[in-house]
Scaffold this active site. Structure first.
Site, PDB file in Angstrom:
ATOM      1  N   LYS A 137     -19.758   6.395  25.421  1.00 61.53           N
ATOM      2  CA  LYS A 137     -18.414   7.273  26.399  1.00 61.53           C
ATOM      3  C   LYS A 137     -19.139   8.291  27.372  1.00 61.53           C
ATOM      4  O   LYS A 137     -18.365   8.484  28.124  1.00 61.53           O
ATOM      5  CB  LYS A 137     -17.510   7.615  25.422  1.00 61.53           C
ATOM      6  CG  LYS A 137     -16.650   6.300  24.788  1.00 61.53           C
ATOM      7  CD  LYS A 137     -15.623   6.988  24.030  1.00 61.53           C
ATOM      8  CE  LYS A 137     -14.599   5.401  23.387  1.00 61.53           C
ATOM      9  NZ  LYS A 137     -15.493   4.510  22.830  1.00 61.53           N
TER      10      LYS A 137
ATOM     11  N   GLU B  63     -12.564  15.964  26.949  1.00 62.57           N
ATOM     12  CA  GLU B  63     -12.083  15.828  28.138  1.00 62.57           C
ATOM     13  C   GLU B  63     -10.551  16.639  28.127  1.00 62.57           C
ATOM     14  O   GLU B  63     -10.006  16.678  27.253  1.00 62.57           O
ATOM     15  CB  GLU B  63     -11.903  14.329  28.717  1.00 62.57           C
ATOM     16  CG  GLU B  63     -11.189  13.495  27.833  1.00 62.57           C
ATOM     17  CD  GLU B  63     -11.472  11.928  28.145  1.00 62.57           C
ATOM     18  OE1 GLU B  63     -10.516  11.289  27.770  1.00 62.57           O
ATOM     19  OE2 GLU B  63     -12.294  11.741  28.480  1.00 62.57           O
TER      20      GLU B  63
ATOM     21  N   ASN C 294     -13.847  -1.557  27.281  1.00 63.42           N
ATOM     22  CA  ASN C 294     -13.891  -2.310  26.124  1.00 63.42           C
ATOM     23  C   ASN C 294     -14.743  -3.790  26.442  1.00 63.42           C
ATOM     24  O   ASN C 294     -14.129  -4.560  27.116  1.00 63.42           O
ATOM     25  CB  ASN C 294     -12.733  -2.653  25.493  1.00 63.42           C
ATOM     26  CG  ASN C 294     -12.218  -1.428  24.715  1.00 63.42           C
ATOM     27  OD1 ASN C 294     -12.844  -0.760  24.104  1.00 63.42           O
ATOM     28  ND2 ASN C 294     -11.004  -1.190  25.224  1.00 63.42           N
TER      29      ASN C 294
ATOM     30  N   GLU D  22     -12.172   4.295  29.341  1.00 62.97           N
ATOM     31  CA  GLU D  22     -13.349   3.482  28.501  1.00 62.97           C
ATOM     32  C   GLU D  22     -13.133   2.192  29.187  1.00 62.97           C
ATOM     33  O   GLU D  22     -12.114   1.592  29.621  1.00 62.97           O
ATOM     34  CB  GLU D  22     -13.413   3.736  27.120  1.00 62.97           C
ATOM     35  CG  GLU D  22     -12.202   3.074  26.459  1.00 62.97           C
ATOM     36  CD  GLU D  22     -12.120   3.439  25.049  1.00 62.97           C
ATOM     37  OE1 GLU D  22     -13.229   3.615  24.272  1.00 62.97           O
ATOM     38  OE2 GLU D  22     -11.052   3.200  24.168  1.00 62.97           O
TER      39      GLU D  22
ATOM     40  N   GLU E  76      -9.905   0.798  30.407  1.00 65.22           N
ATOM     41  CA  GLU E  76      -8.483   1.386  30.211  1.00 65.22           C
ATOM     42  C   GLU E  76      -8.488   2.709  30.873  1.00 65.22           C
ATOM     43  O   GLU E  76      -9.514   3.326  31.208  1.00 65.22           O
ATOM     44  CB  GLU E  76      -8.526   1.819  28.726  1.00 65.22           C
ATOM     45  CG  GLU E  76      -8.688   0.361  27.824  1.00 65.22           C
ATOM     46  CD  GLU E  76      -8.568   0.747  26.223  1.00 65.22           C
ATOM     47  OE1 GLU E  76      -8.704   1.867  25.993  1.00 65.22           O
ATOM     48  OE2 GLU E  76      -8.390  -0.175  25.473  1.00 65.22           O
TER      49      GLU E  76
ATOM     50  N   PHE F 203       3.612   4.314   6.613  1.00 68.31           N
ATOM     51  CA  PHE F 203       2.713   3.198   7.108  1.00 68.31           C
ATOM     52  C   PHE F 203       1.447   3.070   6.339  1.00 68.31           C
ATOM     53  O   PHE F 203       0.406   2.733   6.981  1.00 68.31           O
ATOM     54  CB  PHE F 203       2.514   3.731   8.519  1.00 68.31           C
ATOM     55  CG  PHE F 203       3.432   3.641   9.326  1.00 68.31           C
ATOM     56  CD1 PHE F 203       4.118   2.477  10.095  1.00 68.31           C
ATOM     57  CD2 PHE F 203       4.308   4.955   9.831  1.00 68.31           C
ATOM     58  CE1 PHE F 203       5.109   2.491  10.634  1.00 68.31           C
ATOM     59  CE2 PHE F 203       5.449   4.910  10.511  1.00 68.31           C
ATOM     60  CZ  PHE F 203       5.742   3.695  11.208  1.00 68.31           C
TER      61      PHE F 203
END
Length: 697
Positions: A116, A200, A290, A288, A275, A348
């Protein structure tokens, strides 16, 4: 074209690739772990090779075993799917060195975009918008805090090798930054073997929008429009749609052109996704790339009519793209819901076990490359199969394609109503609540939507229903059909035959010992058509623990259904409008009750004669046992750490134990100051739901 390919993956994506390969006349080889010996992808493939034990590090992540399987079976190419080795530069290089074809980008493209920090520099050189930040590895928490103050809070701390929400923290102050850096680095080291971390600026009110790109070996690169992926929970996507309601055509074109520029800069061949984070003013910044097929690729296939897996295979075989940018269409609206094995009502937490019932809604689209309006299900499971604890929690992907966004939402809600899953918990009620939320329907959301509206967890009352009396009426309708069948049984004792009454009382269990009573009157019944007119009244007050104001009055529902009594999925019309609901008799708390589900809402209803309802009032309520002095396992999983000992004083917020399931660590902490009396479970033990781990004094 290849004659045989190996799919180096499992679950729904392996099944998805197999389906397209068969359509193209290509033989397929599946690989599997011991936990997946009876899995659907193994059954669908032409051949299957056992890799090793259940943990992915001993099976799906072992490149040597996958390459050996390809040679053993004569496969010419390997499709990696997503996850596992799909973005592993070394694996892609080794595939090529062994004389096989990697159905994905070249290893140099994966290397360029996989780091990245390096990818940010490359994006800047390609004149792609990038977020202000510090793109060098940060060495300490103190350095992280200093950098964050230079950039300005809030900031995002990210693992260089991260992905899937792992190795990512958002910090709003110095303490968040200090603690988040340490957690992020530890998580990155454990998950990726790479603890480099960068930072960032965090864009507030952000949208997560991604551009699908496709390149070939001849240097052609196009973009296939965008996907809106802003509905996320803990950085994991929940609902995806295409196109995005938010961005303008100018922004769409600018994002697409920048995505293509980046793909050209790394000589990209195959399907990939760029993205972006998009601010509320439609300013956008590269996040980034993918370098693989995305989970949410079906929504792009719906609006374009293209099969992305087929295109990946053709490009890998050396064929050029069969279209230019201006030939790519965009029709209708597509939405995808990820159906996961998790319990939304228990924060969840993962839910593993056997799929006692698995009945997806009826589909009307093929697996891919079909732009017809309708419903599609991509899955890797079958009824009776097992959801293991070793892999991710996805059961299926439910995709709909509608004329416009409102039509797609309506189709998705109906499809969710008809999706039957039993034996484990699923997030279907949560998906239904999201789709019904006014902010989602209006498009007024960003990546913080779930945290904003469900920050305190998800509860039954968070699932709205515009007509809850319909659920009561449906229970009465089913009970009436059951009574008619019982009345038709021959050989009944004279004088004690089952008689069809018109009056009933529906007793609704609202939890915590609270019951509401609904008088039911079935004034008309035509048994041959499965039709009844049911009047539902509501009486004031609860049976326990105290009174409540009642609504009074009542409504009438003409319900028509030809579904059988033992069908879980009930299809019919109510007052002339079609509906799909789920109904079952018998619950753990009430064996004679009906559990009715519709639009994400579930209620337990016991339909009784008026006399039986009077007697029901006299039944004592059995309170659940007191577990306040026990730490219970909230889910099935592996106990990997116990942080306390008998006699230890623990303060609120301190760590007690760590449970691992579905590639996620779940840390259990103390809710108040307590003293440990006894540790009841051992590290390495497989825990069941609600199994005691620690007892307090």
């Amino acid at each position: 074209m290849f004659k045989k390919i190996l799919i180096a993956n499992r679950g729904e994506i392996a099944c998805r690739v197999i389906k397209t390969a068969k359509k193209m006349g290509i033989a397929t080889v599946a690989v599997y772990s011991e936990a997946d010996k009876d899995a659907r992808h193994v059954e669908l493939a032409d051949e299957a090779v056992l890799l090793g034990p259940a943990p992915s590090r001993e099976s799906y992540l072992v490149a040597d075993k996958i390459l050996a399987a390809a040679k053993q079976t004569g496969a010419e190419a390997i499709h990696p799917g997503y996850g596992f080795l799909s973005e592993n530069e070394d694996f892609a290089r080794r595939v090529e060195e062994e004389g096989l074809v990697f159905i994905g980008p070249k290893h140099h493209s994966i290397a360029a975009m996989g780091d990245k920090i390096a990818s940010k520099k490359l994006a800047s050189e390609a004149r792609v918008n990038t977020i202000p930040g510090h793109n060098q590895p940060i060495e300490s928490p103190e350095e992280a805090v200093a950098i964050a103050n230079r950039i300005g809070y809030p900031v995002m701390i990210k693992a260089s090798a991260g992905g899937g929400g792992k190795g990512l923290r958002v910090a709003f102050n110095d303490k968040d930054c200090h603690d988040g850096f340490t957690s992020c680095r530890n998580e990155a080291r454990a998950s990726f073997g790479d603890d480099r971390v960068f930072m960032e600026k965090f864009v507030e009110s952000p949208r997560h929008i991604e551009i699908q790109v496709l390149g070939d070996a001849q240097g052609n690169v196009v973009y296939l429009w965008e996907r809106e992926c802003s509905i996320q929970r803990r950085h994991q996507k929940v609902i995806e749609e295409a196109p995005s309601l938010f961005i303008s055509d100018d922004t769409r074109r600018a994002m697409g052109e920048q995505a293509v520029a980046l793909a050209r800069a790394v000589r990209y061949q195959s399907a990939g996704t760029v993205e972006f984070v998009v601010g509320k003013d439609q300013s956008f910044y590269f996040l980034e790339m993918n370098t693989r097929l995305q989970v949410e690729h079906p929504v792009t296939e719906c609006i374009t009519g293209l099969d992305l897996v087929e295109l990946m295979i053709r490009v890998a075989a050396g064929e050029p793209l069969p279209f230019k940018q201006d030939e790519i269409r965009r029709e209708g609206w597509a939405i995808e819901c990820r159906i996961n094995a998790e319990d939304p009502f228990r924060n969840f937490l993962p839910s593993t076990g056997r799929l006692v019932k698995y009945q997806p809604p009826e589909t009307s689209m093929e697996a891919a490359g079909d732009a017809r309006l309708g419903v599609r299900v991509d899955t890797g499971v079958v009824e009776g199969g097992e959801i293991p604890m070793f892999y991710d929690s996805m059961i299926a992907k439910l995709i709909v394609h509608g004329r416009d966004r409102d039509d797609a939402i309506a189709k998705m809600r109906e499809a969710l109503n008809g999706f039957v899953i039993r034996g484990i918990s699923s997030n279907i009620p949560f998906q239904s609540a999201l789709l019904a939320h006014p902010d989602f329907r209006s498009g007024n959301f960003n990546t913080g939507f779930i945290a904003q509206h469900y920050g305190g967890g998800f509860h039954a009352e968070d699932v709205p229903h515009d007509d809850p009396d319909f659920l009561v009426a449906l229970a009465g309708f089913i009970r009436r059909k059951a009574r008619e069948r019982e009345a038709g049984i021959t050989g009944q004792l004279p004088g004690h035959e089952v008689r069809i009454e018109h009056d009933y009382v529906a007793v609704v269990n609202e939890g915590q010992g609270r019951f509401s009573r609904h008088p039911l009157n079935i004034t008309e019944y035509v048994g041959g058509l499965g039709e009844a007119l049911i009047q539902v009244g509501v009486v004031g007050g609860h049976e326990a623990p105290g009174p409540r104001e009642g609504r009074g009055g009542g409504r009438s529902y003409r319900i028509v259904s030809l579904s059988r009594l033992n069908d879980t999925r009930i299809v019919g019309t109510v007052n002339g409008r079609p509906f799909v609901a789920q109904a079952e008799r018998g619950t753990p708390r009430a064996p004679l009750a009906y559990r009715i589900q519709h639009n994400g809402r579930a209620i337990e209803v016991t339909v009784l004669s008026p006399r039986a309802a009077e007697l029901h009032r006299l039944m004592p309520y059995k309170a659940p046992p007191d577990t306040s002095k026990l730490l219970l396992s909230p889910m099935p999983g592996l106990l990997v750490h116990v942080a306390v000992q008998p006699g230890q004083l623990v303060q609120a917020g301190e760590r007690l134990a760590v449970i691992e399931a579905m590639k996620m660590e779940n840390i259990l902490t103390a809710s108040q100051d307590v003293k440990v009396a006894e540790v009841l479970a051992k590290v390495g033990e497989s825990l069941a739901v609600d199994q005691p781990i620690v007892r307090f004094e």
